[in-house]
Design a protein around this motif. Sequence first.
Motif, PDB file in Angstrom:
ATOM      1  N   VAL A   1       0.986  -1.303   0.098  1.00 51.58           N
ATOM      2  CA  VAL A   1      -0.048   0.147  -0.051  1.00 51.58           C
ATOM      3  C   VAL A   1       0.906   1.130   0.030  1.00 51.58           C
ATOM      4  O   VAL A   1       1.756   1.534   1.054  1.00 51.58           O
ATOM      5  N   HIS A   2       0.755   2.167  -1.052  1.00 52.30           N
ATOM      6  CA  HIS A   2       1.644   3.234  -1.164  1.00 52.30           C
ATOM      7  C   HIS A   2       1.099   4.470  -1.782  1.00 52.30           C
ATOM      8  O   HIS A   2       0.040   4.191  -2.543  1.00 52.30           O
ATOM      9  N   PRO A   3       1.784   5.717  -1.937  1.00 51.90           N
ATOM     10  CA  PRO A   3       1.157   6.844  -2.461  1.00 51.90           C
ATOM     11  C   PRO A   3       1.278   6.454  -4.033  1.00 51.90           C
ATOM     12  O   PRO A   3       2.240   5.669  -4.427  1.00 51.90           O
ATOM     13  N   LYS A   4       0.186   7.203  -4.753  1.00 52.44           N
ATOM     14  CA  LYS A   4       0.205   6.824  -6.249  1.00 52.44           C
ATOM     15  C   LYS A   4       1.436   6.824  -6.893  1.00 52.44           C
ATOM     16  O   LYS A   4       1.758   6.188  -7.761  1.00 52.44           O
ATOM     17  N   ASP A   5       2.287   8.159  -6.596  1.00 56.96           N
ATOM     18  CA  ASP A   5       3.303   8.513  -7.318  1.00 56.96           C
ATOM     19  C   ASP A   5       4.574   7.993  -6.797  1.00 56.96           C
ATOM     20  O   ASP A   5       5.695   8.443  -7.171  1.00 56.96           O
ATOM     21  N   THR A   6       4.667   7.067  -5.910  1.00 55.94           N
ATOM     22  CA  THR A   6       5.736   6.462  -5.315  1.00 55.94           C
ATOM     23  C   THR A   6       5.718   5.045  -5.601  1.00 55.94           C
ATOM     24  O   THR A   6       4.715   4.340  -5.629  1.00 55.94           O
TER      25      THR A   6
ATOM     26  N   ASP B   1       8.459  -0.184  -3.972  1.00 61.77           N
ATOM     27  CA  ASP B   1       9.746  -0.909  -3.675  1.00 61.77           C
ATOM     28  C   ASP B   1       9.936  -0.935  -2.115  1.00 61.77           C
ATOM     29  O   ASP B   1      10.161  -2.150  -1.762  1.00 61.77           O
ATOM     30  N   SER B   2       9.668   0.114  -1.280  1.00 62.76           N
ATOM     31  CA  SER B   2       9.946  -0.179   0.450  1.00 62.76           C
ATOM     32  C   SER B   2       8.824  -0.323   0.894  1.00 62.76           C
ATOM     33  O   SER B   2       8.571  -0.475   2.131  1.00 62.76           O
ATOM     34  N   PHE B   3       7.527  -0.693   0.339  1.00 65.71           N
ATOM     35  CA  PHE B   3       6.162  -0.827   0.936  1.00 65.71           C
ATOM     36  C   PHE B   3       5.791  -2.385   0.889  1.00 65.71           C
ATOM     37  O   PHE B   3       4.713  -2.683   1.561  1.00 65.71           O
ATOM     38  N   TRP B   4       6.711  -3.273   0.256  1.00 59.19           N
ATOM     39  CA  TRP B   4       6.171  -4.624   0.189  1.00 59.19           C
ATOM     40  C   TRP B   4       6.208  -5.318   1.438  1.00 59.19           C
ATOM     41  O   TRP B   4       7.028  -5.061   2.306  1.00 59.19           O
ATOM     42  N   ARG B   5       5.042  -6.091   1.787  1.00 57.19           N
ATOM     43  CA  ARG B   5       5.013  -7.088   2.730  1.00 57.19           C
ATOM     44  C   ARG B   5       4.512  -8.465   2.484  1.00 57.19           C
ATOM     45  O   ARG B   5       3.832  -8.558   1.325  1.00 57.19           O
ATOM     46  N   ASN B   6       4.953  -9.499   2.893  1.00 55.40           N
ATOM     47  CA  ASN B   6       4.401 -10.634   2.615  1.00 55.40           C
ATOM     48  C   ASN B   6       3.088 -11.111   2.982  1.00 55.40           C
ATOM     49  O   ASN B   6       2.574 -10.799   4.284  1.00 55.40           O
ATOM     50  N   LEU B   7       2.370 -11.653   2.331  1.00 54.49           N
ATOM     51  CA  LEU B   7       0.957 -11.744   2.460  1.00 54.49           C
ATOM     52  C   LEU B   7       0.954 -12.971   3.341  1.00 54.49           C
ATOM     53  O   LEU B   7       1.047 -14.249   3.174  1.00 54.49           O
ATOM     54  N   GLY B   8       0.016 -12.857   4.407  1.00 53.19           N
ATOM     55  CA  GLY B   8      -0.103 -13.896   5.649  1.00 53.19           C
ATOM     56  C   GLY B   8       0.936 -13.806   6.674  1.00 53.19           C
ATOM     57  O   GLY B   8       0.568 -14.928   7.478  1.00 53.19           O
ATOM     58  N   ASP B   9       1.888 -13.192   6.620  1.00 58.47           N
ATOM     59  CA  ASP B   9       2.795 -13.202   7.792  1.00 58.47           C
ATOM     60  C   ASP B   9       2.300 -12.974   8.836  1.00 58.47           C
ATOM     61  O   ASP B   9       2.496 -13.735  10.123  1.00 58.47           O
TER      62      ASP B   9
END
Length: 225
Positions: free
Chosen positions: A95-100, A103-111
């Motif tokens: 989940v990240h700002p539209k124009d960003t 890369d630094s916002f990824w998180r594993n689904l289900g952790d």
Amino acid sequence: MPIKILATQLKKSCYFYQNNVGFTLLEMLVVVLMIGVLSAIAAPSWVSFTNKQQLNKANDIVLSAIQEAQREAKKRKFGYSISFRTDNNIPQIAVHPKDTAPDSFWRNLGDEVGIKAGKIVLGTNLTDRNTTTASSSVIYAAAFNTTTPQTITFDYTGALDLTIKTKTDGLTSVQNTKIGTKGLIVAVAVAKSGFPTQATNERRCVIMKTLLGSVKIGKSATECQ
């Protein structure tokens, strides 16, 4: 004399009883066999149950993340996005700002709910940002592509961020062109055993069917394909 005989017989009887308390080898084997049979019957049902529980949890996380992006867009009064990818067989969301870049916002689904890697596979039918076609099926385990991103973006009102040309494109035209009759689908599925990027028919999905960003939950392979 009779009392002594009775006492002797009673003593022998008790000794005989004590020596016969317990289980024979045959009885033990029968019990072990029964436990094995019951386990063989129950195990597939238990695995199926736990798979469905994890699948429902994963789908809830996807829905929650989409709603988070909508809330952020409305709260911050600018576009906010949610992106999807699979990295080294691990499904991820950002989940990240539209124009960003995500890369630094990824998180594993289900952790956060203890879903192990290789159990769940993630897919979408997105062909571009906020876009699909009537013939596009859900593709699982895709990498993130900046040219045709697997991204849903909301504008400051929480609606899908799509340009509507007032004079040439009406709302219905844009709706049909961009998300069609199927809508934007984000699906999760139980992964095939030993094949963490391949989906079984046990699936759940979040479907966005209107430009206003309203969603519904799909609970079958037919809805989530």
